[in-house]
Design an enzyme around this catalytic site. Sequence first.
Site, short mmCIF file in Angstrom:
data_model
loop_
_atom_site.label_atom_id
_atom_site.label_comp_id
_atom_site.label_asym_id
_atom_site.label_seq_id
_atom_site.Cartn_x
_atom_site.Cartn_y
_atom_site.Cartn_z
N ARG A 1 -31.02 9.81 44.09
CA ARG A 1 -30.47 9.72 45.44
C ARG A 1 -30.61 11.08 46.09
NH1 ARG A 1 -25.53 10.87 47.95
NH2 ARG A 1 -24.98 9.39 49.59
N SER A 15 -23.22 -1.40 46.71
CA SER A 15 -21.92 -0.74 46.90
C SER A 15 -20.98 -1.69 47.62
CB SER A 15 -22.07 0.48 47.82
OG SER A 15 -22.74 1.51 47.19
N LYS A 46 -18.81 12.68 48.73
CA LYS A 46 -19.28 12.06 49.96
C LYS A 46 -18.16 12.15 50.99
CE LYS A 46 -21.78 8.22 47.85
NZ LYS A 46 -21.95 6.77 47.99
#
Lengths: 212, 204
Positions: free
Chosen positions: B36, B105, B134
């Site tokens: 990612r 998710s 995040k």
Amino acid sequence: MDRKQTPLPRLMVISSGEEHSSRQGLALRQSAALGQSAPVLYQLREKGLDAGALQTLCRQLASLIGLSGSIFTVNERFDVALATKAAGVHLPEASCPVDVVSKAAPSLLIGQSVHSAEAARLASKAGVGYLLFGPVFQTPSKVPFGAPQGLEKLRAVCKAASVPVFAVGGITPERAPACIECGAWGVAAMRPFFEPETMPDTINLFLSYLPS
Amino acid sequence: MTIPRRLLCVITDQQSNPVELARMALEGGAGMIQLRRKSATGRELFEWALRIQALCREHQALFIVNDRVDIALAAHADGVHLGQQDMPASSARSLLGPEKLISVSVSSVEEAMQAAEAGADYLGVGHIFPTGSKEKPMPPIGTGAIRPISAASGLPVIAIGGIGPHNAAEVIKAGASGVAVISAVSGSADPVAATRELVKRIRQ
């Protein structure tokens, strides 16, 4: 119809890149306007959109543009192009290698941006359907991509390439013939098409300066 | 395709060399690596993906790519992880075929049921605890959310968000099949040891 066997249109329209911000909805209105226009290549280049939003937009555009006779390509994301039945994918120079994309997505027309004669030669060998080279002239939208490369560099790229080359960067209808004289197949632009209402006329004006 | 029980998935961060991080996480016993990196070019992602996939094969671990189904297809990854803003799982399934892993998710039962319907193999559920990895406008959903989400969707859950050695066993007890971490490994001075410790806690 196999896109790879058919001569490409001489004009490429590139989306604003601002669908996520100041020009939301423009790509859809441009695509609708293509229904009243001569055929072009339309590249959706919207790096600011998440893949989900990009895919939703592509689905709408693919059906509109497919009906219009123009050719719809998506920047970089060949997965989204495949999922939405777009005709092609346009790869930035720093993307997955062309031969890998060609293997993973054999149904797509593959184009690629190049910035040198050497890159043009390699991409031609790797199996692209067309190349995009620029910025040829000075342009506000390409400032981040560096100084204009000029017509002589375009000539060298066209000579090195064995597939059609589109010139981009500061392109106006009046500047198109000089690009063709250098060996370009056609031209590409973004800003002249920000008004969908006049888009069919603008396309015709461009085409009047290009070989038929 | 299903995932092994008590799986540790290590997700690459936005700074480290992802190949080096993957190498250390695999050495520490991670069962899955997720690539990612939002700011990378397609070329960088593709080259990293090829190298991480090769490392994962050596370690009999799984390799998935975040968001970029194109990169997963190009590099023959084992699957993808999709956020709610990414390509719909149903489209990814059509492109990847039945054999590849798709995780989605989710942070609610409703999203979980949609993901199951769309063809997801398992769910990334979070964020469970407060996290610095995040920007999260929503509050943490807590370990209590795991079981209802797994039960309603019929899918295994990988818990994510604020998980470290101190609470990894707790999320497994709460019904998670595995754990995903970013900073607990990438932010550690010794990523190999940090991974080893997490694996130990998950298997307790």
